[in-house]
Design a protein around this motif. Structure first.
Motif, mmCIF file in Angstrom:
data_model
loop_
_atom_site.group_PDB
_atom_site.id
_atom_site.type_symbol
_atom_site.label_atom_id
_atom_site.label_comp_id
_atom_site.label_asym_id
_atom_site.label_seq_id
_atom_site.Cartn_x
_atom_site.Cartn_y
_atom_site.Cartn_z
ATOM 1 N N LYS A 179 33.088 26.061 40.273
ATOM 2 C CA LYS A 179 34.303 26.341 39.518
ATOM 3 C C LYS A 179 34.628 27.817 39.694
ATOM 4 C CE LYS A 179 33.911 23.145 35.623
ATOM 5 N NZ LYS A 179 33.773 23.055 34.159
ATOM 6 N N TYR A 180 35.809 28.110 40.191
ATOM 7 C CA TYR A 180 36.272 29.495 40.316
ATOM 8 C C TYR A 180 37.165 29.778 39.107
ATOM 9 C CZ TYR A 180 34.554 29.142 45.071
ATOM 10 O OH TYR A 180 33.757 28.966 46.166
ATOM 11 N N ILE A 181 36.710 30.662 38.231
ATOM 12 C CA ILE A 181 37.432 30.947 36.990
ATOM 13 C C ILE A 181 37.834 32.421 36.989
ATOM 14 C CG2 ILE A 181 37.266 31.047 34.475
ATOM 15 C CD1 ILE A 181 35.390 28.689 34.582
ATOM 16 N N THR A 182 39.127 32.659 36.688
ATOM 17 C CA THR A 182 39.634 34.019 36.563
ATOM 18 C C THR A 182 39.963 34.272 35.095
ATOM 19 O OG1 THR A 182 40.595 33.885 38.774
ATOM 20 C CG2 THR A 182 41.389 35.647 37.359
ATOM 21 N N VAL A 183 39.408 35.346 34.561
ATOM 22 C CA VAL A 183 39.621 35.718 33.161
ATOM 23 C C VAL A 183 40.372 37.042 33.135
ATOM 24 C CG1 VAL A 183 38.492 36.296 30.982
ATOM 25 C CG2 VAL A 183 37.480 34.586 32.479
ATOM 26 N N SER A 184 41.475 37.081 32.365
ATOM 27 C CA SER A 184 42.260 38.312 32.217
ATOM 28 C C SER A 184 42.207 38.775 30.778
ATOM 29 C CB SER A 184 43.714 38.075 32.614
ATOM 30 O OG SER A 184 43.805 37.755 33.964
ATOM 31 N N ASN A 185 42.180 40.091 30.607
ATOM 32 C CA ASN A 185 42.229 40.652 29.267
ATOM 33 C C ASN A 185 43.673 40.620 28.789
ATOM 34 O OD1 ASN A 185 40.622 41.568 27.221
ATOM 35 N ND2 ASN A 185 40.093 43.498 28.205
ATOM 36 N N ASN A 186 43.895 40.261 27.534
ATOM 37 C CA ASN A 186 45.240 40.225 26.972
ATOM 38 C C ASN A 186 45.782 41.641 26.849
ATOM 39 O OD1 ASN A 186 44.825 37.478 26.724
ATOM 40 N ND2 ASN A 186 44.159 37.635 24.593
ATOM 41 N N ASP B 178 31.864 30.613 39.282
ATOM 42 C CA ASP B 178 32.082 31.883 39.953
ATOM 43 C C ASP B 178 33.175 32.601 39.172
ATOM 44 O OD1 ASP B 178 32.876 33.967 41.719
ATOM 45 O OD2 ASP B 178 31.963 32.865 43.364
ATOM 46 N N LEU B 179 32.807 33.681 38.489
ATOM 47 C CA LEU B 179 33.691 34.327 37.526
ATOM 48 C C LEU B 179 34.298 35.599 38.108
ATOM 49 C CD1 LEU B 179 34.448 33.924 34.500
ATOM 50 C CD2 LEU B 179 32.566 35.441 33.960
ATOM 51 N N THR B 180 35.607 35.780 37.896
ATOM 52 C CA THR B 180 36.302 37.018 38.235
ATOM 53 C C THR B 180 37.034 37.480 36.984
ATOM 54 O OG1 THR B 180 36.630 36.306 40.515
ATOM 55 C CG2 THR B 180 38.011 38.102 39.739
ATOM 56 N N VAL B 181 36.853 38.742 36.600
ATOM 57 C CA VAL B 181 37.528 39.270 35.425
ATOM 58 C C VAL B 181 38.541 40.325 35.861
ATOM 59 C CG1 VAL B 181 35.644 38.783 33.835
ATOM 60 C CG2 VAL B 181 35.698 40.961 34.998
ATOM 61 N N ILE B 182 39.711 40.296 35.211
ATOM 62 C CA ILE B 182 40.783 41.234 35.528
ATOM 63 C C ILE B 182 41.135 41.992 34.256
ATOM 64 C CG2 ILE B 182 43.168 41.483 36.295
ATOM 65 C CD1 ILE B 182 42.733 38.937 37.956
ATOM 66 N N GLY B 183 41.102 43.308 34.331
ATOM 67 C CA GLY B 183 41.435 44.155 33.193
ATOM 68 C C GLY B 183 42.349 45.286 33.621
#
Length: 192
Positions: A29-36, A72-77
């Motif tokens: 699972k490719y998951i992209t998390v963004s900060n609000n 597989d986690l990617t975080v965007i801030g």
């Protein structure tokens, strides 16, 4: 696009972040998390408005294992800077589920500790499974797991054993029951 909460997908409580993309490829699972983005970000030092200096993305080293999937986690801030020229305040978005100044998620810590329940696995095997060093796995074990010491028996034997696990403590102290031959304790240094 539908926005998923972290609590729904990864069972993590982080109200400042939203999952913006999920893709499944095989068992990954490719998951992209963004900060609000805050509505009106204010500098905590001078009260002026903060301006975004651009986005950044982090890719934690460790894959999270969930329901037979590797996540597989990617975080965007964002990076922030104070608009007041006299104030030098800068900040970056933080994610509650990532350890500060580390490239591992807090979930991996719990997964490593759960893996220690299998007594047939060594530190190096657990480290290979989670793509971390065996030293990190050993330090986690020593930090979170408190094993009660056995009581001393009537007759004990004390000896030192060369282990070479640490450059400062090459010899460990072994305390053994003289009658049964059971090891009661191993102390990291013979100097103690």
């Amino acid at each position: 696009m539908k926005h998923y909460s972290l609590e729904d997908v990864l069972d993590l409580a982080d109200s400042d972040s939203t999952i913006t993309d999920i893709q499944i490829n095989g068992n990954i699972k490719y998951i992209t998390v963004s900060n609000n983005i805050p509505i009106n970000p204010i500098c905590p030092l001078c009260g002026s408005r903060l301006h975004s200096k651009g986005r950044f993305s982090r890719h934690p080293n460790n894959q999270i294992l969930q329901d037979g999937y590797s996540v597989d986690l990617t975080v965007i801030g964002r990076r922030w800077k104070c608009s007041n020229p006299k104030c030098a305040y800068t900040a970056t978005d933080q994610f509650d589920f990532l350890e500060k100044r580390k490239r591992t998620s807090k979930i991996v810590v719990f997964q490593i500790l759960i893996a220690f329940k299998d007594i047939n696995l060594s530190c190096s095997q657990i480290a290979q499974r989670f793509h971390v060093s065996d030293t990190y796995v050993h330090q986690l074990f020593m930090c979170y797991i408190d094993l009660p010491r056995k009581k001393l028996t009537e007759f004990i034997c004390i000896d030192e054993a060369y282990l070479n696990l640490d450059p400062y403590f090459k010899y460990a102290l072994v305390i053994m029951d003289f009658l049964s031959g059971d090891i009661l304790d191993i102390i990291q240094s013979r100097r103690q």
